[in-house]
Design a protein around this motif. Structure first.
Motif, PDB file in Angstrom:
ATOM      1  N   PHE A  12      22.329  43.624  46.157  1.00  0.00           N
ATOM      2  CA  PHE A  12      23.746  43.261  46.118  1.00  0.00           C
ATOM      3  C   PHE A  12      24.236  43.183  44.673  1.00  0.00           C
ATOM      4  O   PHE A  12      25.291  43.718  44.313  1.00  0.00           O
ATOM      5  CB  PHE A  12      23.934  41.915  46.826  1.00  0.00           C
ATOM      6  CG  PHE A  12      25.366  41.561  47.061  1.00  0.00           C
ATOM      7  CD1 PHE A  12      26.024  41.976  48.212  1.00  0.00           C
ATOM      8  CD2 PHE A  12      26.069  40.814  46.130  1.00  0.00           C
ATOM      9  CE1 PHE A  12      27.347  41.657  48.424  1.00  0.00           C
ATOM     10  CE2 PHE A  12      27.393  40.492  46.337  1.00  0.00           C
ATOM     11  CZ  PHE A  12      28.041  40.911  47.490  1.00  0.00           C
ATOM     12  N   ILE A  13      23.435  42.518  43.832  1.00  0.00           N
ATOM     13  CA  ILE A  13      23.814  42.365  42.414  1.00  0.00           C
ATOM     14  C   ILE A  13      23.853  43.731  41.717  1.00  0.00           C
ATOM     15  O   ILE A  13      24.745  44.010  40.912  1.00  0.00           O
ATOM     16  CB  ILE A  13      22.838  41.402  41.701  1.00  0.00           C
ATOM     17  CG1 ILE A  13      23.055  39.981  42.227  1.00  0.00           C
ATOM     18  CG2 ILE A  13      23.034  41.440  40.194  1.00  0.00           C
ATOM     19  CD1 ILE A  13      21.979  39.011  41.835  1.00  0.00           C
ATOM     20  N   LEU A  14      22.871  44.590  42.043  1.00  0.00           N
ATOM     21  CA  LEU A  14      22.855  45.916  41.408  1.00  0.00           C
ATOM     22  C   LEU A  14      24.092  46.734  41.786  1.00  0.00           C
ATOM     23  O   LEU A  14      24.673  47.420  40.944  1.00  0.00           O
ATOM     24  CB  LEU A  14      21.569  46.661  41.815  1.00  0.00           C
ATOM     25  CG  LEU A  14      20.280  46.138  41.193  1.00  0.00           C
ATOM     26  CD1 LEU A  14      19.076  46.879  41.748  1.00  0.00           C
ATOM     27  CD2 LEU A  14      20.313  46.294  39.676  1.00  0.00           C
ATOM     28  N   ILE A  15      24.479  46.647  43.062  1.00  0.00           N
ATOM     29  CA  ILE A  15      25.694  47.363  43.487  1.00  0.00           C
ATOM     30  C   ILE A  15      26.918  46.789  42.774  1.00  0.00           C
ATOM     31  O   ILE A  15      27.816  47.512  42.339  1.00  0.00           O
ATOM     32  CB  ILE A  15      25.859  47.272  45.020  1.00  0.00           C
ATOM     33  CG1 ILE A  15      24.747  48.068  45.691  1.00  0.00           C
ATOM     34  CG2 ILE A  15      27.214  47.799  45.454  1.00  0.00           C
ATOM     35  CD1 ILE A  15      24.622  47.816  47.164  1.00  0.00           C
ATOM     36  N   TRP A  16      26.901  45.481  42.644  1.00  0.00           N
ATOM     37  CA  TRP A  16      27.989  44.787  41.939  1.00  0.00           C
ATOM     38  C   TRP A  16      28.084  45.288  40.494  1.00  0.00           C
ATOM     39  O   TRP A  16      29.162  45.566  39.975  1.00  0.00           O
ATOM     40  CB  TRP A  16      27.689  43.285  42.000  1.00  0.00           C
ATOM     41  CG  TRP A  16      28.738  42.401  41.439  1.00  0.00           C
ATOM     42  CD1 TRP A  16      30.001  42.206  41.919  1.00  0.00           C
ATOM     43  CD2 TRP A  16      28.609  41.567  40.291  1.00  0.00           C
ATOM     44  NE1 TRP A  16      30.653  41.301  41.143  1.00  0.00           N
ATOM     45  CE2 TRP A  16      29.830  40.884  40.138  1.00  0.00           C
ATOM     46  CE3 TRP A  16      27.591  41.321  39.380  1.00  0.00           C
ATOM     47  CZ2 TRP A  16      30.049  39.985  39.119  1.00  0.00           C
ATOM     48  CZ3 TRP A  16      27.808  40.422  38.364  1.00  0.00           C
ATOM     49  CH2 TRP A  16      29.026  39.764  38.241  1.00  0.00           C
ATOM     50  N   ILE A  17      26.891  45.405  39.849  1.00  0.00           N
ATOM     51  CA  ILE A  17      26.864  45.892  38.460  1.00  0.00           C
ATOM     52  C   ILE A  17      27.337  47.347  38.405  1.00  0.00           C
ATOM     53  O   ILE A  17      28.104  47.731  37.515  1.00  0.00           O
ATOM     54  CB  ILE A  17      25.444  45.750  37.862  1.00  0.00           C
ATOM     55  CG1 ILE A  17      25.109  44.282  37.666  1.00  0.00           C
ATOM     56  CG2 ILE A  17      25.337  46.488  36.538  1.00  0.00           C
ATOM     57  CD1 ILE A  17      23.657  44.032  37.310  1.00  0.00           C
ATOM     58  N   GLU A  18      26.863  48.147  39.350  1.00  0.00           N
ATOM     59  CA  GLU A  18      27.277  49.560  39.382  1.00  0.00           C
ATOM     60  C   GLU A  18      28.785  49.699  39.469  1.00  0.00           C
ATOM     61  O   GLU A  18      29.377  50.558  38.832  1.00  0.00           O
ATOM     62  CB  GLU A  18      26.653  50.251  40.602  1.00  0.00           C
ATOM     63  CG  GLU A  18      25.329  50.909  40.327  1.00  0.00           C
ATOM     64  CD  GLU A  18      24.841  51.716  41.533  1.00  0.00           C
ATOM     65  OE1 GLU A  18      25.674  52.116  42.360  1.00  0.00           O
ATOM     66  OE2 GLU A  18      23.622  51.908  41.632  1.00  0.00           O
ATOM     67  N   ARG A  19      29.386  48.839  40.256  1.00  0.00           N
ATOM     68  CA  ARG A  19      30.843  48.898  40.409  1.00  0.00           C
ATOM     69  C   ARG A  19      31.560  48.304  39.200  1.00  0.00           C
ATOM     70  O   ARG A  19      32.647  48.725  38.846  1.00  0.00           O
ATOM     71  CB  ARG A  19      31.273  48.123  41.660  1.00  0.00           C
ATOM     72  CG  ARG A  19      31.016  48.842  42.955  1.00  0.00           C
ATOM     73  CD  ARG A  19      31.347  47.926  44.100  1.00  0.00           C
ATOM     74  NE  ARG A  19      32.728  47.456  44.025  1.00  0.00           N
ATOM     75  CZ  ARG A  19      33.740  47.983  44.713  1.00  0.00           C
ATOM     76  NH1 ARG A  19      33.521  48.979  45.522  1.00  0.00           N
ATOM     77  NH2 ARG A  19      34.953  47.492  44.599  1.00  0.00           N
ATOM     78  N   LEU A  20      30.902  47.325  38.599  1.00  0.00           N
ATOM     79  CA  LEU A  20      31.583  46.518  37.579  1.00  0.00           C
ATOM     80  C   LEU A  20      31.662  47.204  36.227  1.00  0.00           C
ATOM     81  O   LEU A  20      32.723  47.281  35.611  1.00  0.00           O
ATOM     82  CB  LEU A  20      30.852  45.177  37.446  1.00  0.00           C
ATOM     83  CG  LEU A  20      31.516  44.154  36.550  1.00  0.00           C
ATOM     84  CD1 LEU A  20      32.833  43.719  37.148  1.00  0.00           C
ATOM     85  CD2 LEU A  20      30.602  42.970  36.351  1.00  0.00           C
ATOM     86  N   ILE A  21      30.508  47.655  35.754  1.00  0.00           N
ATOM     87  CA  ILE A  21      30.484  48.137  34.365  1.00  0.00           C
ATOM     88  C   ILE A  21      29.977  49.567  34.267  1.00  0.00           C
ATOM     89  O   ILE A  21      29.006  49.830  33.565  1.00  0.00           O
ATOM     90  CB  ILE A  21      29.635  47.218  33.466  1.00  0.00           C
ATOM     91  CG1 ILE A  21      28.313  46.837  34.158  1.00  0.00           C
ATOM     92  CG2 ILE A  21      30.389  46.000  33.072  1.00  0.00           C
ATOM     93  CD1 ILE A  21      27.377  46.073  33.267  1.00  0.00           C
ATOM     94  N   SER A  65      30.364  49.017  50.202  1.00  0.00           N
ATOM     95  CA  SER A  65      31.109  48.624  48.997  1.00  0.00           C
ATOM     96  C   SER A  65      32.228  49.600  48.677  1.00  0.00           C
ATOM     97  O   SER A  65      33.062  49.330  47.831  1.00  0.00           O
ATOM     98  CB  SER A  65      30.157  48.514  47.808  1.00  0.00           C
ATOM     99  OG  SER A  65      29.729  49.801  47.424  1.00  0.00           O
ATOM    100  N   SER A  66      32.218  50.752  49.324  1.00  0.00           N
ATOM    101  CA  SER A  66      33.300  51.724  49.061  1.00  0.00           C
ATOM    102  C   SER A  66      33.805  52.261  50.401  1.00  0.00           C
ATOM    103  O   SER A  66      33.055  52.328  51.369  1.00  0.00           O
ATOM    104  CB  SER A  66      32.772  52.860  48.188  1.00  0.00           C
ATOM    105  OG  SER A  66      31.740  53.530  48.872  1.00  0.00           O
ATOM    106  N   PRO A  67      35.045  52.656  50.420  1.00  0.00           N
ATOM    107  CA  PRO A  67      35.622  53.093  51.696  1.00  0.00           C
ATOM    108  C   PRO A  67      35.310  54.560  52.010  1.00  0.00           C
ATOM    109  O   PRO A  67      36.183  55.305  52.428  1.00  0.00           O
ATOM    110  CB  PRO A  67      37.119  52.876  51.478  1.00  0.00           C
ATOM    111  CG  PRO A  67      37.303  53.048  50.020  1.00  0.00           C
ATOM    112  CD  PRO A  67      36.043  52.644  49.344  1.00  0.00           C
TER     113      PRO A  67
ATOM    114  N   PHE B  49      33.953  42.927  47.667  1.00  0.00           N
ATOM    115  CA  PHE B  49      33.367  43.344  46.391  1.00  0.00           C
ATOM    116  C   PHE B  49      34.408  43.257  45.269  1.00  0.00           C
ATOM    117  O   PHE B  49      34.100  42.821  44.160  1.00  0.00           O
ATOM    118  CB  PHE B  49      32.828  44.774  46.500  1.00  0.00           C
ATOM    119  CG  PHE B  49      31.409  44.838  46.988  1.00  0.00           C
ATOM    120  CD1 PHE B  49      30.356  44.667  46.115  1.00  0.00           C
ATOM    121  CD2 PHE B  49      31.122  45.056  48.321  1.00  0.00           C
ATOM    122  CE1 PHE B  49      29.039  44.722  46.560  1.00  0.00           C
ATOM    123  CE2 PHE B  49      29.830  45.122  48.777  1.00  0.00           C
ATOM    124  CZ  PHE B  49      28.774  44.953  47.901  1.00  0.00           C
ATOM    125  N   SER B  50      35.624  43.662  45.572  1.00  0.00           N
ATOM    126  CA  SER B  50      36.672  43.621  44.548  1.00  0.00           C
ATOM    127  C   SER B  50      36.948  42.185  44.107  1.00  0.00           C
ATOM    128  O   SER B  50      37.111  41.913  42.912  1.00  0.00           O
ATOM    129  CB  SER B  50      37.959  44.240  45.093  1.00  0.00           C
ATOM    130  OG  SER B  50      37.749  45.592  45.365  1.00  0.00           O
TER     131      SER B  50
END
Lengths: 162, 271
Positions: A12-21, A65-67, B49-50
């Motif tokens: 979950f955190i890795l996906i969060w990082i992938e999306r974030l930065i 995490s993505s549509p 997530f957002s």
């Protein structure tokens, strides 16, 4: 059970990082597949079945995490983990080599699945644009996987399967 | 005899079963991608997530704030500097325009001069003036500005002209109240304040009256504004009033002046 919860949180955190930065991780603008790297890095310490389940969960999280098309990344990750898990683990002295080899195989399988499914599904008819993004990401992922392997070797000081 | 499938760790059967189950679920989800029962999940999860990313994005942006602050501070300093230069140029332009206008208005030959420093240490009333004019400037020429009387020329030191301003303790100027024509002698008191002496106690003077040069002096032409009456004091048994006046010129800000060439008592050219 606890182990699965920890893995879920890490994914979950890795996906969060992938999306974030995305822009912070790669100068080329392509984000490495951190989830795939983590799955491959876990493989030597678990059975292939566990690896495939982890791949399914990680892929499903990425899909959610993505549509986009739900299930495509889950399928690609399951097959990638299955392919990487088939590689012999005991023949390499250093984990780095095994991880790089596994990520090359897993990444190729994953890209293949993406290409076939997306073309079949009709979401992306053209092959070139698909590869234009997929291939650089593939190589960036291999590069980062190598760094992770070096780190693991440095920390453990042992070969795969020992 | 039944054949048992081994699902223990590393078993090929177990791996195959897991592969088929997970891949089957994934394929099933793909086939149901546009189904209505999946829509809430597909809509809600990216939003979750957002929402989770929002605080972290703020933190990442906060890391860049320092650089941005530094860049903005530098840009602000540059702008302030440019603004100051522009302001100086504008003020100089205004001064020169006014002086030009003054010159066109009538007064005889005027030469622009710039105050470049004090001629005598500790005496702000004695200044060095510099001018580009090749005309010979006599001593005792009056020094004026667009606002009023500034002082007089006392001599020359090298390439510079020495000026005695109203703020010099030694200066004395014949003056009169413009409204009531009452005469007196003006001398410096402090700052931008002078005192008008020799005014009889019965004179008609009120605060705010304009005080101009009397014209009876041999140095200063008549009618040049000196200042405005600030205060009038009359002693009960005295014969004279003490009149304080604020000079028309703020001598703290004086930079450019005009030298009036045909003052009455120019004593000949000074080299």
């Amino acid at each position: 059970m606890m182990q699965w919860i920890v893995k879920f949180l890490i994914l979950f955190i890795l996906i969060w990082i992938e999306r974030l930065i995305p822009s912070h991780l790669s100068n080329t603008g392509f984000i490495p597949d951190l989830v795939l790297i983590a799955l491959i890095a876990w493989l030597p310490r678990q059975t292939r079945a566990h690896g495939m389940v982890a791949g399914f969960v990680g892929g499903l999280l990425q899909d959610l995490s993505s549509p986009g098309l739900l299930g495509i990344t889950a399928l690609a990750k399951v097959l990638a983990c299955a392919a990487a898990g088939s590689l012999p683990k005991g023949r390499f002295r250093h984990q780095t080599i095994w991880i790089i080899l596994a990520i090359v195989v897993a990444g190729a399988v994953q890209q293949l699945v993406f290409t076939i499914v997306l073309r079949g599904y009709g979401a992306s008819g053209a092959l070139i644009p698909l590869l234009r993004y997929g291939l650089p990401q593939y190589f960036v992922t291999i590069f980062y996987a190598g760094l992770v392997g070096i780190f693991i070797d440095y920390r453990s000081g042992s070969g795969v399967g020992n | 005899m039944k054949r048992r499938i081994d699902f223990s760790s590393g078993s090929i059967w177990r791996d195959t079963a897991v592969l088929f189950i997970t891949a089957g679920i994934a394929l099933f989800l793909m086939s149901q991608n546009n189904s209505s029962w999946l829509m809430p999940f597909k809509r809600v999860t990216p939003e979750i997530f957002s929402h989770l990313e929002a605080p972290a994005r703020d933190i990442l942006k906060a890391g860049k704030l320092r650089d941005e602050n530094y860049r903005l501070a530098r840009a602000l300093a540059d702008s302030a500097l440019v603004g100051q230069w522009a302001c100086e140029a504008l003020l100089e332009n205004q001064r020169l325009r006014v002086l030009l206008d003054l010159k066109e208005r009538a007064l005889p030959e005027l030469i622009a001069a710039e105050i470049i420093g004090r001629a005598v240490p500790g005496r702000p009333g004695r200044v060095h003036l510099m001018t580009n004019s090749r005309l010979k400037i006599s001593s005792n020429c009056a020094i004026i500005t667009d606002v009023g009387l500034a002082g007089r020329v006392t001599g020359r030191a090298g390439n510079y002209i020495i000026g005695q301003l109203l703020t010099d303790p030694a200066i004395r100027i014949g003056a009169r109240i413009q409204r009531s024509r009452v005469q007196g002698i003006v001398r410096w008191a402090y700052g931008n304040v002078c005192i008008m002496e020799g005014v009889s106690s019965g004179s008609d003077i009120i605060v705010g009256d304009r005080i101009v040069t009397s014209g009876q002096s041999e140095i200063y032409p008549g009618g040049i504004l000196i200042g405005y009456v600030l205060n009038v004091e009359s002693k009960r048994k005295g014969l004279f009033k003490t009149v304080s006046l604020r000079t028309a010129i703020d001598f703290n800000c004086l930079e450019t002046v005009m030298i009036l060439l045909d003052s009455k008592d120019s004593k000949g050219p000074i080299e």
